[in-house]
Design a protein around this motif. Structure first.
Motif, mmCIF file in Angstrom:
data_model
loop_
_atom_site.group_PDB
_atom_site.id
_atom_site.type_symbol
_atom_site.label_atom_id
_atom_site.label_comp_id
_atom_site.label_asym_id
_atom_site.label_seq_id
_atom_site.Cartn_x
_atom_site.Cartn_y
_atom_site.Cartn_z
ATOM 1 N N UNK A 135 0.840 -1.202 0.000
ATOM 2 C CA UNK A 135 0.000 0.000 0.000
ATOM 3 C C UNK A 135 0.871 1.246 0.000
ATOM 4 N N UNK A 136 0.413 2.245 -0.746
ATOM 5 C CA UNK A 136 1.182 3.479 -0.868
ATOM 6 C C UNK A 136 0.256 4.593 -1.330
ATOM 7 N N UNK A 137 0.748 5.815 -1.236
ATOM 8 C CA UNK A 137 0.030 6.957 -1.783
ATOM 9 C C UNK A 137 0.473 7.145 -3.230
ATOM 10 N N UNK A 138 -0.480 7.233 -4.109
ATOM 11 C CA UNK A 138 -0.160 7.388 -5.525
ATOM 12 C C UNK A 138 0.648 8.665 -5.754
ATOM 13 N N UNK A 139 1.731 8.531 -6.490
ATOM 14 C CA UNK A 139 2.579 9.670 -6.809
ATOM 15 C C UNK A 139 3.543 10.081 -5.715
ATOM 16 N N UNK A 140 3.550 9.363 -4.578
ATOM 17 C CA UNK A 140 4.379 9.775 -3.440
ATOM 18 C C UNK A 140 5.814 9.271 -3.518
ATOM 19 N N UNK A 141 6.076 8.288 -4.371
ATOM 20 C CA UNK A 141 7.415 7.694 -4.423
ATOM 21 C C UNK A 141 7.930 7.627 -5.866
ATOM 22 N N UNK A 142 7.918 8.725 -6.595
ATOM 23 C CA UNK A 142 8.343 8.667 -7.998
ATOM 24 C C UNK A 142 9.812 8.317 -8.164
ATOM 25 N N UNK A 143 10.610 8.563 -7.120
ATOM 26 C CA UNK A 143 12.043 8.261 -7.205
ATOM 27 C C UNK A 143 12.292 6.765 -7.361
ATOM 28 N N UNK A 144 11.367 5.928 -6.868
ATOM 29 C CA UNK A 144 11.524 4.477 -7.022
ATOM 30 C C UNK A 144 11.604 4.111 -8.498
ATOM 31 N N UNK A 145 10.696 4.656 -9.282
ATOM 32 C CA UNK A 145 10.664 4.356 -10.712
ATOM 33 C C UNK A 145 11.733 5.131 -11.472
ATOM 34 N N UNK A 146 11.941 6.380 -11.116
ATOM 35 C CA UNK A 146 12.920 7.203 -11.836
ATOM 36 C C UNK A 146 14.333 6.642 -11.684
ATOM 37 N N UNK A 147 14.689 6.242 -10.466
ATOM 38 C CA UNK A 147 16.030 5.686 -10.262
ATOM 39 C C UNK A 147 16.173 4.357 -10.995
ATOM 40 N N UNK A 148 15.120 3.563 -10.972
ATOM 41 C CA UNK A 148 15.155 2.282 -11.680
ATOM 42 C C UNK A 148 15.399 2.497 -13.171
ATOM 43 N N UNK A 149 14.681 3.424 -13.764
ATOM 44 C CA UNK A 149 14.833 3.666 -15.198
ATOM 45 C C UNK A 149 16.232 4.154 -15.541
ATOM 46 N N UNK A 150 16.836 4.914 -14.642
ATOM 47 C CA UNK A 150 18.149 5.469 -14.934
ATOM 48 C C UNK A 150 19.314 4.581 -14.559
ATOM 49 N N UNK A 151 19.061 3.526 -13.770
ATOM 50 C CA UNK A 151 20.157 2.690 -13.265
ATOM 51 C C UNK A 151 19.813 1.210 -13.361
ATOM 52 N N UNK A 152 19.139 0.822 -14.436
ATOM 53 C CA UNK A 152 18.636 -0.545 -14.505
ATOM 54 C C UNK A 152 19.743 -1.589 -14.435
ATOM 55 N N UNK A 153 20.828 -1.404 -15.147
ATOM 56 C CA UNK A 153 21.891 -2.413 -15.153
ATOM 57 C C UNK A 153 22.475 -2.597 -13.755
ATOM 58 N N UNK A 154 22.673 -1.511 -13.054
ATOM 59 C CA UNK A 154 23.163 -1.600 -11.674
ATOM 60 C C UNK A 154 22.163 -2.358 -10.796
ATOM 61 N N UNK A 155 20.886 -2.034 -10.937
ATOM 62 C CA UNK A 155 19.856 -2.626 -10.083
ATOM 63 C C UNK A 155 19.689 -4.111 -10.365
ATOM 64 N N UNK A 156 19.675 -4.504 -11.623
ATOM 65 C CA UNK A 156 19.453 -5.920 -11.935
ATOM 66 C C UNK A 156 20.600 -6.798 -11.453
#
Length: 247
Positions: A135-156
Protein backbone atom coordinates in the motif's frame (compact mmCIF):
# COMPACT_ATOMS: atom_id res chain seq x y z
CA UNK A 1 -20.26 22.94 6.82
CA UNK A 2 -20.01 19.78 4.75
CA UNK A 3 -17.56 17.14 5.92
CA UNK A 4 -14.40 16.87 3.79
CA UNK A 5 -14.49 14.16 1.18
CA UNK A 6 -12.84 10.90 2.18
CA UNK A 7 -9.56 10.16 0.39
CA UNK A 8 -10.12 8.05 -2.70
CA UNK A 9 -9.21 4.38 -2.39
CA UNK A 10 -7.86 2.37 -5.30
CA UNK A 11 -7.18 -1.35 -5.56
CA UNK A 12 -4.63 -2.06 -8.29
CA UNK A 13 -3.64 -5.31 -9.95
CA UNK A 14 -1.57 -6.12 -13.03
CA UNK A 15 -1.96 -8.71 -15.76
CA UNK A 16 0.40 -9.13 -18.67
CA UNK A 17 1.28 -11.96 -21.02
CA UNK A 18 -0.69 -15.20 -21.13
CA UNK A 19 -0.04 -16.82 -17.74
CA UNK A 20 -3.23 -15.45 -16.18
CA UNK A 21 -6.57 -15.15 -17.94
CA UNK A 22 -9.26 -12.50 -17.39
CA UNK A 23 -10.98 -14.74 -14.83
CA UNK A 24 -8.20 -13.91 -12.37
CA UNK A 25 -8.96 -10.19 -12.61
CA UNK A 26 -12.72 -10.74 -12.49
CA UNK A 27 -12.55 -12.98 -9.44
CA UNK A 28 -10.14 -10.65 -7.69
CA UNK A 29 -12.53 -7.76 -8.22
CA UNK A 30 -15.42 -9.83 -6.85
CA UNK A 31 -13.43 -10.85 -3.76
CA UNK A 32 -12.46 -7.24 -3.07
CA UNK A 33 -16.06 -6.12 -3.50
CA UNK A 34 -17.19 -8.68 -0.92
CA UNK A 35 -14.49 -7.79 1.60
CA UNK A 36 -14.01 -4.01 1.29
CA UNK A 37 -16.72 -1.74 2.63
CA UNK A 38 -17.63 1.48 0.89
CA UNK A 39 -16.49 2.97 -2.39
CA UNK A 40 -13.28 2.11 -4.17
CA UNK A 41 -11.87 2.18 -7.68
CA UNK A 42 -10.54 -1.11 -9.05
CA UNK A 43 -7.75 -0.74 -11.61
CA UNK A 44 -6.06 -3.36 -13.76
CA UNK A 45 -2.86 -2.35 -15.53
CA UNK A 46 -2.79 -4.74 -18.46
CA UNK A 47 -1.80 -5.42 -22.05
CA UNK A 48 -5.08 -7.25 -22.78
CA UNK A 49 -8.51 -6.03 -21.68
CA UNK A 50 -10.52 -8.79 -23.37
CA UNK A 51 -13.29 -10.30 -21.19
CA UNK A 52 -12.45 -8.22 -18.11
CA UNK A 53 -15.63 -7.11 -16.37
CA UNK A 54 -16.92 -3.56 -16.82
CA UNK A 55 -16.47 -2.54 -13.18
CA UNK A 56 -12.69 -2.74 -13.65
CA UNK A 57 -10.86 0.32 -14.96
CA UNK A 58 -8.34 -1.14 -17.42
CA UNK A 59 -5.29 0.98 -18.20
CA UNK A 60 -2.12 0.23 -20.18
CA UNK A 61 0.98 -0.78 -18.25
CA UNK A 62 3.32 2.23 -18.31
CA UNK A 63 6.38 1.20 -20.34
CA UNK A 64 9.61 0.54 -18.46
CA UNK A 65 11.69 0.30 -21.65
CA UNK A 66 13.66 -2.70 -20.44
CA UNK A 67 16.20 -4.44 -22.66
CA UNK A 68 14.64 -7.29 -24.62
CA UNK A 69 15.24 -10.87 -23.56
CA UNK A 70 15.88 -10.32 -19.85
CA UNK A 71 13.95 -12.25 -17.15
CA UNK A 72 10.88 -10.27 -16.13
CA UNK A 73 11.30 -10.72 -12.34
CA UNK A 74 8.22 -8.59 -11.58
CA UNK A 75 9.88 -5.35 -12.68
CA UNK A 76 6.59 -4.23 -14.26
CA UNK A 77 5.14 -3.60 -10.80
CA UNK A 78 7.44 -0.61 -10.42
CA UNK A 79 5.26 1.20 -12.95
CA UNK A 80 2.73 1.74 -10.14
CA UNK A 81 5.15 4.31 -8.69
CA UNK A 82 4.88 6.71 -11.61
CA UNK A 83 4.72 10.36 -10.58
CA UNK A 84 1.40 10.55 -12.41
CA UNK A 85 -0.36 7.23 -12.91
CA UNK A 86 -3.10 8.26 -15.35
CA UNK A 87 -4.19 11.06 -13.03
CA UNK A 88 -5.17 8.70 -10.20
CA UNK A 89 -5.02 10.29 -6.75
CA UNK A 90 -5.33 8.86 -3.27
CA UNK A 91 -4.33 5.63 -1.54
CA UNK A 92 -3.58 2.50 -3.55
CA UNK A 93 -3.60 -1.10 -2.37
CA UNK A 94 -1.77 -3.35 -4.81
CA UNK A 95 -2.82 -7.01 -4.95
CA UNK A 96 -1.23 -9.71 -7.05
CA UNK A 97 -3.80 -11.08 -9.44
CA UNK A 98 -3.49 -14.63 -8.07
CA UNK A 99 -4.17 -13.97 -4.39
CA UNK A 100 -7.27 -15.27 -2.61
CA UNK A 101 -9.06 -12.79 -0.35
CA UNK A 102 -10.53 -14.55 2.68
CA UNK A 103 -11.10 -11.71 5.16
CA UNK A 104 -11.80 -7.98 5.56
CA UNK A 105 -9.64 -5.52 3.64
CA UNK A 106 -10.66 -2.22 5.25
CA UNK A 107 -7.73 -2.20 7.68
CA UNK A 108 -5.26 -2.38 4.80
CA UNK A 109 -6.18 1.23 4.07
CA UNK A 110 -5.94 2.45 7.67
CA UNK A 111 -2.91 0.58 9.03
CA UNK A 112 -0.32 3.23 10.00
CA UNK A 113 2.71 3.60 7.75
CA UNK A 114 3.89 5.37 4.60
CA UNK A 115 4.56 2.19 2.66
CA UNK A 116 3.44 -1.25 3.81
CA UNK A 117 4.38 -4.62 2.36
CA UNK A 118 4.44 -8.29 3.43
CA UNK A 119 7.60 -9.22 5.32
CA UNK A 120 9.64 -11.97 3.68
CA UNK A 121 8.35 -15.40 4.70
CA UNK A 122 11.44 -17.53 4.34
CA UNK A 123 14.10 -15.14 5.68
CA UNK A 124 12.38 -12.80 8.16
CA UNK A 125 15.72 -11.43 9.37
CA UNK A 126 16.07 -9.60 6.03
CA UNK A 127 14.34 -6.33 5.23
CA UNK A 128 12.98 -7.70 1.94
CA UNK A 129 9.23 -7.63 1.49
CA UNK A 130 6.92 -9.74 -0.63
CA UNK A 131 5.14 -7.43 -3.05
CA UNK A 132 2.00 -9.54 -3.45
CA UNK A 133 0.27 -6.95 -1.24
CA UNK A 134 1.53 -3.41 -0.72
CA UNK A 135 0.00 0.00 0.00
CA UNK A 136 1.18 3.48 -0.87
CA UNK A 137 0.03 6.96 -1.78
CA UNK A 138 -0.16 7.39 -5.52
CA UNK A 139 2.58 9.67 -6.81
CA UNK A 140 4.38 9.78 -3.44
CA UNK A 141 7.42 7.69 -4.42
CA UNK A 142 8.34 8.67 -8.00
CA UNK A 143 12.04 8.26 -7.20
CA UNK A 144 11.52 4.48 -7.02
CA UNK A 145 10.66 4.36 -10.71
CA UNK A 146 12.92 7.20 -11.84
CA UNK A 147 16.03 5.69 -10.26
CA UNK A 148 15.16 2.28 -11.68
CA UNK A 149 14.83 3.67 -15.20
CA UNK A 150 18.15 5.47 -14.93
CA UNK A 151 20.16 2.69 -13.27
CA UNK A 152 18.64 -0.55 -14.50
CA UNK A 153 21.89 -2.41 -15.15
CA UNK A 154 23.16 -1.60 -11.67
CA UNK A 155 19.86 -2.63 -10.08
CA UNK A 156 19.45 -5.92 -11.93
CA UNK A 157 22.91 -7.00 -10.76
CA UNK A 158 22.32 -5.95 -7.14
CA UNK A 159 18.75 -7.19 -6.73
CA UNK A 160 17.13 -10.43 -7.83
CA UNK A 161 13.71 -8.90 -8.41
CA UNK A 162 11.56 -5.82 -8.00
CA UNK A 163 10.54 -6.51 -4.41
CA UNK A 164 14.14 -6.68 -3.23
CA UNK A 165 14.94 -3.35 -4.93
CA UNK A 166 11.72 -1.74 -3.72
CA UNK A 167 12.26 -2.85 -0.12
CA UNK A 168 15.86 -1.65 -0.07
CA UNK A 169 14.99 1.74 -1.58
CA UNK A 170 12.19 2.52 0.86
CA UNK A 171 14.03 1.06 3.85
CA UNK A 172 16.93 3.44 3.24
CA UNK A 173 14.42 6.30 3.22
CA UNK A 174 12.90 5.16 6.52
CA UNK A 175 9.51 4.52 4.89
CA UNK A 176 9.31 0.71 4.89
CA UNK A 177 6.81 -1.02 7.20
CA UNK A 178 5.17 -4.44 7.24
CA UNK A 179 1.65 -5.78 7.53
CA UNK A 180 0.71 -7.62 10.73
CA UNK A 181 2.12 -11.12 10.40
CA UNK A 182 -1.16 -13.02 10.28
CA UNK A 183 -2.87 -10.90 7.60
CA UNK A 184 -1.14 -12.27 4.50
CA UNK A 185 -0.11 -15.90 4.99
CA UNK A 186 1.64 -17.90 2.31
CA UNK A 187 -0.28 -20.87 0.98
CA UNK A 188 2.99 -22.75 0.56
CA UNK A 189 4.41 -22.02 4.01
CA UNK A 190 1.37 -21.57 6.26
CA UNK A 191 -1.64 -23.39 4.80
CA UNK A 192 -0.34 -26.88 3.99
CA UNK A 193 -0.36 -29.35 6.91
CA UNK A 194 2.99 -30.75 7.98
CA UNK A 195 4.22 -34.06 6.61
CA UNK A 196 2.88 -36.70 6.82
CA UNK A 197 -0.55 -35.24 7.68
CA UNK A 198 -0.58 -33.41 4.34
CA UNK A 199 -1.52 -36.80 2.82
CA UNK A 200 -4.90 -36.87 4.57
CA UNK A 201 -5.54 -33.34 5.84
CA UNK A 202 -6.50 -30.62 3.40
CA UNK A 203 -4.82 -27.20 3.39
CA UNK A 204 -6.43 -24.71 5.75
CA UNK A 205 -6.89 -20.97 6.16
CA UNK A 206 -4.75 -19.80 9.11
CA UNK A 207 -6.44 -17.87 11.89
CA UNK A 208 -6.42 -14.13 11.25
CA UNK A 209 -5.75 -14.50 7.51
CA UNK A 210 -7.14 -11.89 5.16
CA UNK A 211 -5.27 -12.43 1.89
CA UNK A 212 -3.68 -15.79 1.09
CA UNK A 213 -0.61 -15.50 -1.13
CA UNK A 214 0.12 -18.06 -3.84
CA UNK A 215 3.72 -18.11 -4.96
CA UNK A 216 6.16 -20.62 -6.29
CA UNK A 217 4.40 -23.95 -6.47
CA UNK A 218 0.73 -23.53 -7.26
CA UNK A 219 -2.01 -21.05 -8.06
CA UNK A 220 -5.60 -21.10 -6.72
CA UNK A 221 -6.93 -23.59 -9.31
CA UNK A 222 -3.99 -25.91 -8.58
CA UNK A 223 -4.70 -25.74 -4.85
CA UNK A 224 -8.38 -26.40 -5.44
CA UNK A 225 -7.55 -29.49 -7.49
CA UNK A 226 -4.86 -30.75 -5.11
CA UNK A 227 -2.00 -30.13 -7.55
CA UNK A 228 1.42 -29.04 -6.37
CA UNK A 229 4.00 -28.40 -9.04
CA UNK A 230 6.86 -30.14 -7.24
CA UNK A 231 7.53 -33.84 -7.05
CA UNK A 232 6.98 -35.59 -3.73
CA UNK A 233 5.13 -32.56 -2.29
CA UNK A 234 1.60 -33.87 -1.96
CA UNK A 235 -1.41 -31.74 -1.08
CA UNK A 236 -5.05 -32.62 -0.71
CA UNK A 237 -7.58 -30.40 -2.53
CA UNK A 238 -8.06 -27.06 -0.75
CA UNK A 239 -11.84 -26.98 -1.08
CA UNK A 240 -12.11 -23.60 0.68
CA UNK A 241 -10.56 -21.94 -2.37
CA UNK A 242 -13.84 -22.42 -4.25
CA UNK A 243 -15.73 -20.57 -1.52
CA UNK A 244 -13.61 -17.45 -1.94
CA UNK A 245 -12.04 -17.52 -5.42
CA UNK A 246 -15.21 -16.85 -7.41
CA UNK A 247 -17.17 -14.06 -9.00
Amino acid sequence: MAAPAAPQRHVICMKWGTKYGPEYVNRLYAMVRRHLCGDFNFVCLTDDTMDIRNEVQCLPIPPLKLPSGIPERGWNKLATFAADLYGLKGTALFLDVDVVVVGPLDDFFTQPGEFLIIHDYKRPWRITGNSSVYRFELGAHPDVLEYFRGHFEEIRHRFRNEQAYLSDMLHRQGKLAYWPQDWCPSFKYHCIPRWPTNYWKQPFVPQGARVVIFHGECNPPDALAGRRNRRFRHIEPATWVAEHWRE
